[in-house]
Design an enzyme around this catalytic site. Sequence first.
Site, PDB file in Angstrom:
ATOM      1  N   LYS A  44      -7.968  -1.706  14.005  1.00 58.93           N
ATOM      2  CA  LYS A  44      -6.896  -2.888  13.801  1.00 58.93           C
ATOM      3  C   LYS A  44      -6.168  -2.170  12.542  1.00 58.93           C
ATOM      4  CE  LYS A  44     -10.833  -3.631  10.317  1.00 58.93           C
ATOM      5  NZ  LYS A  44     -11.850  -4.413   9.713  1.00 58.93           N
ATOM      6  N   TYR A 264       7.491   8.744 -16.243  1.00 59.43           N
ATOM      7  CA  TYR A 264       7.800   7.366 -17.064  1.00 59.43           C
ATOM      8  C   TYR A 264       6.549   7.082 -17.865  1.00 59.43           C
ATOM      9  CZ  TYR A 264      11.104   6.152 -13.423  1.00 59.43           C
ATOM     10  OH  TYR A 264      12.467   6.242 -12.857  1.00 59.43           O
TER      11      TYR A 264
END
Length: 369
Positions: A44, A264
């Site tokens: 899946k 950041y």
Amino acid sequence: MPRPISASISRAAFAHNLATVRRHLAAAAATAGNAPPRIWSVIKANAYGHGIERAVAGFSESDGLAMLDLNEAVRCREAGWVGPILLLEGFFQPADLDLVSRYHLTVSIHCDEQLRMLEAARFSRPVDVFVKLNSGMNRLGFKGGYFLAAHRRLSALQQSGVVGSVGSMTHFATADGPEGIADQATRFRAAVSGLEGPLSLCNSAATLRFPEYAADWVRPGVALYGASPFNDQTAEQFGLRPVMTLRSELIGTQTLDAGEAVGYGHRYRAERGTRIGVVACGYADGYPRHAPTGTPIVVGGVRTQTIGRVSMDMLAVDLSNVPDAVVGTPVVLWGEGGPSVDEVAQAADTIGYELLCALAPRVPVHGVD
Ligand SMILES: *Cc1c(COP(=O)(O)O)cnc(C)c1O
């Protein structure tokens, strides 16, 4: 030139993991004097991010393939897979049933609505089903008495030629933890006693930890990709090998003075002069943004750690112990020659499954033998 990031998918590792799981099951079956179970290789979510077509080729020795998506099932047939295919959630609307019959798919039946759709359907070829018992997961499936009633309705459809074989399945909620599967397995055994048809249970965790509970079919997923379903046992301990390796390169280096910070939010500040590298890999490639400073990574064959925040397209690494590293030095984010995907996941407070599935479409993927 494309960015240097890429993922490689090893066909040999697919086959190795399937054979390893099979040997593990065969040993337990031999001890119990049973026939070894057959394996639905679960593919899946685009084969846990590895690519359906590559998984079909890699799992050529599997007994069956299991997934959720009708389109993925059709792609398996188009890729030449002629063996059984199990749709783990069955079908969603009456129109799906045409494809189910045409492509000879086996469906899980977990709710009344699906039963009614089947009862209204006509096929040229009967459809094989597994009725799903809700033995305690409480997502999909019929509870106790409703399960038996569903089984009876499907047996009636068997008489009228709409349905072929009627098997039974369940899914374990705590196979990877201290609770184990005994409770749910006992409920399953009680529910199916006296019923005919094949039985299917056991995800990777149950397959690896409780192979003696396997019946006719097991349904391992993540283990076949060489990742672990456990947080206290590694895939390597079971002899499994990573199928996916995510690689990149350094695209820059910096030398920080003591007190200077990176990226950041300036989340990492150097205590002393520190050489760092910048890797072409960020959260837009599927690398977890929540991976903190200290997440393991291999640069130029040397294990080191990430530092500061993961950006969209880049992340920073500590080069203190990799003095020779320069622009172009190879980096392994996870997989062969790097940390395991489970180590990176654990650092980022998630599971290997999520990282594998989240590999971003912009990362070029290539198959290797
Ligand atoms: C995903 C899934 C599996 C495989 O689970 P893993 O933990 O990856 O082995 C098995 N059965 C069902 C019903 C599933 O949804």
